[in-house]
Design a protein around this motif. Structure first.
Motif: not given
Length: 414
Positions: A30-56
């Motif tokens: 994406y050639r944008r550090l801010d976009l990449a970092e925010d998106a990856l942070g969102d992914a980890f946050e999503a994992a904290t919500r979904t993995w406990p229920h669905d499993g890693p």
């Protein structure tokens, strides 16, 4: 459902092992550090919500990459920067189909992208300290509090510095400089790699005695940089840096037992990695007549430990002489602390304590060394006070347990 502790452990592993690789891939795309970092942070946050229920997931890295790409696409859509010809279903199908393959085939491609990210963080607009801190955070995923401790700063101060550093390189090109541009950044990347290695070799927080993978990543970073430098570039400082890393890393399997640190003098030298020691010594051989530099002197000190067949045969007088040279080159509190240890080995613990008198250093290492020297002098009450101070300041649970054991041994010797 999966236990919270298990999910937390899997996420911690992913953050430590995958953050830099995933961020580099996202920035490359994406050639944008801010976009990449925010998106990856969102992914980890999503994992904290979904993995406990669905499993890693079976492949956590691929799951995080897919989720981060979806978040990036959503953010770009909200900014009206994607063309209407990119329907969501097609984008998602592409992400799902390629994420696992990208992670499985990462290999050299990911190393290349990580090098690009490192060189971006080593941009001339940043100070060396800012470049090192940003690389630790973005490339290796070192938590901000740990970076703050490495730089002897408070966490809020370091967080603010990282934010300013990100802003300074926003919009810069994500590429590997050529020629003089690459050579100019070599020294910065060397400092970055050594700080990253330090974060893995002596973790300031958590429960690990050594973070082998992080230290290994720092070593690989130096190897990659040496490989991509122009043929005419001076590699001597990188060779010295690689040597000191290899010598210290060679002791990784002997540095802990039962989850607790093992002091150098007590380590089983049969568990040291001979191949890495041999490689390091071969790197140092051509540097015998080279001008003294901080990395070369540290490598020569580590080499003295490596070539000693037993602790009692260690040439502490030569080590002390190297530390004296280091003080002349870089008069840092850490160097003076280590020099005091060498002084105590050559001249005795009383002189070692005297050498500590003018050392000012945040954290637990200064009171820990003082406690050891006081204990050797038989000043048990003062040693207990110093051990207590070290335990209070130590945020690495394994090292704190080791310090408590040393303190308890004083009580048993009454």
């Amino acid at each position: 459902m999966t236990s919270t502790d298990d999910v937390a452990a899997r996420l911690a592993d992913a953050l430590r092992d995958e953050w830099g690789r995933l961020l580099a891939l996202l920035v490359a795309q994406y050639r944008r550090l801010d976009l990449a970092e925010d998106a990856l942070g969102d992914a980890f946050e999503a994992a904290t919500r979904t993995w406990p229920h669905d499993g890693p997931p079976t492949n956590p890295a691929a799951w995080l990459l897919t989720t981060a790409r979806r978040r990036a696409v959503d953010r770009l859509r909200s900014e009206h920067t994607l063309a209407r010809s990119m329907p969501r279903l097609a984008v998602e199908a592409d992400l799902t189909a390629h994420a696992s393959r990208v992670m499985a085939d990462a290999g050299e491609a990911v190393v290349d992208e990580r090098l690009r990210l490192v060189l971006l963080c080593a941009h001339p607009r940043l100070s060396r300290e800012a470049a090192a801190a940003l690389t630790l955070r973005l490339v290796l995923g070192v938590p901000t509090p740990d970076i703050a401790r490495l730089f002897l700063q408070s966490t809020p101060t370091m967080a603010a510095r990282l934010t300013r550093a990100r802003k300074k390189i926003a919009g810069e090109r994500f590429e590997i400089p050529r020629g003089d541009g690459l050579t100019a950044r070599t020294g910065v990347v060397a400092d970055v790699a050594y700080l990253a290695f330090t974060a893995g070799y002596t973790p300031s927080s958590g429960d690990a005695v050594v973070r082998v993978e992080m230290a290994g990543e720092a070593i690989r970073l130096v190897r990659v940089l040496r490989d991509v430098l122009p043929p005419t570039a001076d590699r001597r400082e990188l060779d010295a840096l690689l040597a000191v890393m290899l010598l210290q890393h060679s002791r990784r399997d002997a540095r802990s037992a039962g989850g607790l640190p093992v002091l150098l003098a007590d380590q089983d030298r049969g568990r040291w990695h001979d191949a890495e020691i041999t490689e390091a010594l071969s790197l140092l051989e051509p540097l015998a007549t080279a001008p003294a530099t901080p990395y070369l002197l540290q490598a020569l000190i580590a080499a003295e430990h490596a070539i000693a067949p037993r602790p009692s045969a260690t040439a502490w007088d030569r080590i002390l002489a190297r530390y004296d040279e280091l003080v002349e080159l870089t008069d840092s509190p850490v160097v003076r602390l280590n020099r005091a240890v060498a002084v105590s080995e050559v001249h005795g613990p009383r002189d070692g304590l005297d050498a500590l008198a003018d050392v000012v250093l945040r954290g637990h290492r200064l009171p820990a060394v003082r406690a050891e020297l006081l204990a050797r002098l038989g000043r048990a009450d003062e040693a207990r006070v110093a051990y207590d101070a070290a335990c209070t300041l130590c945020e690495n649970s394994a090292e704190r347990a080791h310090l408590r054991r040393r303190r308890d041994a004083l009580d048993r010797s009454r």
